[in-house]
Design a protein around this motif. Structure first.
Motif, PDB file in Angstrom:
ATOM      1  N   ASN A 254     -41.907  -8.657  -0.108  1.00 44.10           N
ATOM      2  CA  ASN A 254     -41.982  -8.981   1.348  1.00 44.10           C
ATOM      3  C   ASN A 254     -41.273 -10.077   1.815  1.00 44.10           C
ATOM      4  O   ASN A 254     -40.537 -10.626   0.957  1.00 44.10           O
ATOM      5  CB  ASN A 254     -43.768  -9.076   1.510  1.00 44.10           C
TER       6      ASN A 254
ATOM      7  N   THR B 297     -51.127  -0.842   0.562  1.00 45.93           N
ATOM      8  CA  THR B 297     -49.913  -0.766  -0.602  1.00 45.93           C
ATOM      9  C   THR B 297     -50.526  -0.377  -1.878  1.00 45.93           C
ATOM     10  O   THR B 297     -50.029   0.282  -2.391  1.00 45.93           O
ATOM     11  CB  THR B 297     -49.373  -2.284  -0.560  1.00 45.93           C
TER      12      THR B 297
ATOM     13  N   LYS C  87     -39.648   2.912  -2.245  1.00 48.47           N
ATOM     14  CA  LYS C  87     -40.573   2.757  -1.169  1.00 48.47           C
ATOM     15  C   LYS C  87     -41.516   4.007  -1.061  1.00 48.47           C
ATOM     16  O   LYS C  87     -41.522   5.081  -1.549  1.00 48.47           O
ATOM     17  CB  LYS C  87     -39.797   2.654   0.236  1.00 48.47           C
TER      18      LYS C  87
ATOM     19  N   ASN D 223     -43.807  -5.131   4.598  1.00 46.32           N
ATOM     20  CA  ASN D 223     -44.891  -6.339   5.154  1.00 46.32           C
ATOM     21  C   ASN D 223     -46.327  -5.414   5.641  1.00 46.32           C
ATOM     22  O   ASN D 223     -47.098  -5.962   6.543  1.00 46.32           O
ATOM     23  CB  ASN D 223     -44.468  -7.009   6.339  1.00 46.32           C
ATOM     24  N   LYS D 224     -46.567  -4.153   4.900  1.00 45.39           N
ATOM     25  CA  LYS D 224     -47.963  -3.654   5.403  1.00 45.39           C
ATOM     26  C   LYS D 224     -48.963  -4.342   4.589  1.00 45.39           C
ATOM     27  O   LYS D 224     -49.000  -5.167   3.846  1.00 45.39           O
ATOM     28  CB  LYS D 224     -47.716  -2.068   4.941  1.00 45.39           C
TER      29      LYS D 224
ATOM     30  N   LEU E 250     -44.487  -6.773  -5.416  1.00 49.58           N
ATOM     31  CA  LEU E 250     -44.306  -6.294  -3.904  1.00 49.58           C
ATOM     32  C   LEU E 250     -43.461  -7.145  -3.167  1.00 49.58           C
ATOM     33  O   LEU E 250     -43.746  -8.331  -3.034  1.00 49.58           O
ATOM     34  CB  LEU E 250     -45.860  -6.444  -3.534  1.00 49.58           C
TER      35      LEU E 250
ATOM     36  N   THR F  68     -42.553  -2.868   0.866  1.00 47.53           N
ATOM     37  CA  THR F  68     -43.929  -2.764   1.477  1.00 47.53           C
ATOM     38  C   THR F  68     -43.912  -2.934   2.863  1.00 47.53           C
ATOM     39  O   THR F  68     -44.622  -2.398   3.665  1.00 47.53           O
ATOM     40  CB  THR F  68     -44.868  -4.153   1.167  1.00 47.53           C
TER      41      THR F  68
ATOM     42  N   LEU G  32     -52.161  -5.228   2.230  1.00 49.77           N
ATOM     43  CA  LEU G  32     -52.079  -5.152   0.877  1.00 49.77           C
ATOM     44  C   LEU G  32     -53.089  -4.002   0.252  1.00 49.77           C
ATOM     45  O   LEU G  32     -52.671  -3.465  -0.656  1.00 49.77           O
ATOM     46  CB  LEU G  32     -52.378  -6.346   0.206  1.00 49.77           C
TER      47      LEU G  32
END
Length: 452
Positions: free
Chosen positions: A348, A232, A369, A226-227, A346, A224, A229
């Motif tokens: 992270n 995502t 990804k 760390n994008k 997910l 992710t 939620l």
């Protein structure tokens, strides 16, 4: 091994034929002979390994039809959904042996109706949740103390939900020559301490290493970066074409959050499974899920554990549970009945350590990804090892031990010879460095003299 090897009664074998059950699973092969011979069992087994039939089949086989209107087996489970599931598993056997009667006793149902039915007739097999079983026993409606067999299924979950005292109350009321079985996916220290009271003369069956019938599940980490939620989940919805997705969160407060995000992405019908739902709503929701009214269902572990839902093609873990055995239950919701499934996590910064623990448990993860909003599986880059230069003398030693008959201790001898060469090279290098330093000093001294 074949189910015929267990020498079951005809009606049991006839029902197994109807169900197209031919070969037992690992847990069934280990547990059935023990319960059939009236042995106490403590079994460690994951969801999807066939443990329900491992206790149902020997109990059904051993029913004494000379004792009608008497409870002969009691099955205690933590959730209404699991109780209903086991109840449905018993029903096919009644077709070939109508003298069997089975009762389902769970919260959310009319207890007065249960009481009236029990006053008329006691079931051969009683299946229920701890609280309702206690209530019916206290009302002198369910005569459960006559049972010859008691099964406590998913007892780790019973412990987690705080039902252990109610189960303990029931067990203390039972007769001493009872055949007792505990089934659990995990046995932690508190549960182990509890089981010690009943572990005497019990057979411990550890089937935790056996792969569930969901071994055809592909586990994928979604990188992710760390994008957010919301972004995502939006990308996931665009990328997959599911029949049914179960999205797992760790607590019931997050359910509404995920439902809101999905609806913003145009997913109008989203199912929910969590402990705050009223009993009738939970029953209705499960029925709607099984009727394929939803593509996406957001659930907590407690609500969905042990629930068998057909057609789950994808599982998504928004975060990982503190008890990682619950991840096995999550991923076990898909890939059933020889179908393939995908379980996404997910990935992270917060769950790196948990992912490493799952890898140590033997789960192999692929990595995916997002490229231009589309989910793409990638191959992790591996660092190429630089070729090692081997000098002629070391190569001669390696060749010496290469194509000869191996003798005891040859590795130590080869290492000793290579180490000796390394030491010699190191001494030579040091000597060359010293000589160079001396030479440089001599050269500088001469330059000074000539300058003068």
């Amino acid at each position: 091994m074949n189910f015929k090897n267990f020498s079951f009664k005809k009606y049991v074998n006839d029902t197994l034929d109807d169900l197209h059950f031919t070969n037992p699973t690992s847990i069934q092969e280990k547990v059935i002979p023990l319960i059939k011979k009236h042995k106490n069992v403590i079994a460690l087994a994951h969801t999807g390994t066939g443990k329900t039939h491992s206790f149902l089949l020997p109990i059904l086989n051993n029913i004494d039809f000379e004792q009608p209107n008497k409870v002969q087996a009691l099955i205690i489970v933590p959730t209404r959904e699991l109780a209903k599931q086991i109840f449905e598993n018993v029903k096919p056997f009644i077709k070939h042996e109508p003298r069997i009667s089975v009762g389902l006793y769970i919260g959310g149902e009319d207890i007065k109706k249960d009481q009236e039915a029990l006053n008329k007739k006691q079931p051969t097999i009683a299946i229920g949740t701890p609280t309702r079983l206690n209530e019916l026993y206290s009302m002198d409606a369910l005569k459960l103390t006559s049972a010859n067999y008691v099964v406590v299924d998913e007892c780790d979950m019973i412990f987690d939900l705080g039902f252990i005292e109610e189960v303990d109350f029931i067990l203390h009321k039972m007769k001493k020559d009872l055949v007792l079985s505990f089934f659990s996916a995990t046995i932690n220290s508190p549960l182990q301490h509890y089981l010690k009271k009943y572990i005497k003369n019990s057979y411990f069956v550890d089937d935790s290493q056996s792969k569930p019938s969901t071994s055809n599940v592909k586990h994928i980490l979604i990188d992710t970066k760390n994008k957010e939620l919301e972004l995502t989940l939006a990308n996931i919805v665009k990328s997959i074409n599911p029949f049914l997705v179960l999205i797992f969160v760790n607590n019931k407060n997050d359910v509404s959050k995920i439902v809101h995000i999905l609806r913003k992405q145009g997913v109008d019908h989203v199912g929910e499974m969590h402990a705050d739902l009223q009993p009738r709503t939970r029953t209705s929701m499960l029925k709607r899920i099984k009727n394929n009214e939803f593509k996406y269902v957001v659930a907590t572990d407690v609500a969905a554990r042990g629930v068998d839902i057909e057609g789950v093609t994808h599982v998504i873990s928004i975060n990982l549970p503190r008890d990682l055995s619950y991840y096995i239950h999550r991923s076990g919701r898909t890939g059933r009945n020889k179908l393939h499934g995908i379980s996404y996590i997910l990935d992270n910064i917060e769950n790196k350590a948990q992912i490493q623990q799952l890898e140590q448990l033997g789960i192999n993860f692929a990595i995916a990804k997002f490229n231009d909003g589309q989910l793409t599986e990638i191959t992790p880059k591996t660092k190429k090892k630089k070729p090692v230069d081997v000098d002629n003398e070391s190569q001669q030693v390696l060749n010496k031990y290469k194509n000869v008959k191996i003798k005891p201790g040859y590795k130590k001898k080869r290492k000793a010879e290579l180490d000796q060469i390394k030491k010699k090279k190191r001494r030579k290098h040091i000597q060359e460095s010293i000589d160079k330093i001396k030479k440089d000093k001599y050269k500088k001294r001469r330059e000074v003299l000539f300058d003068e």
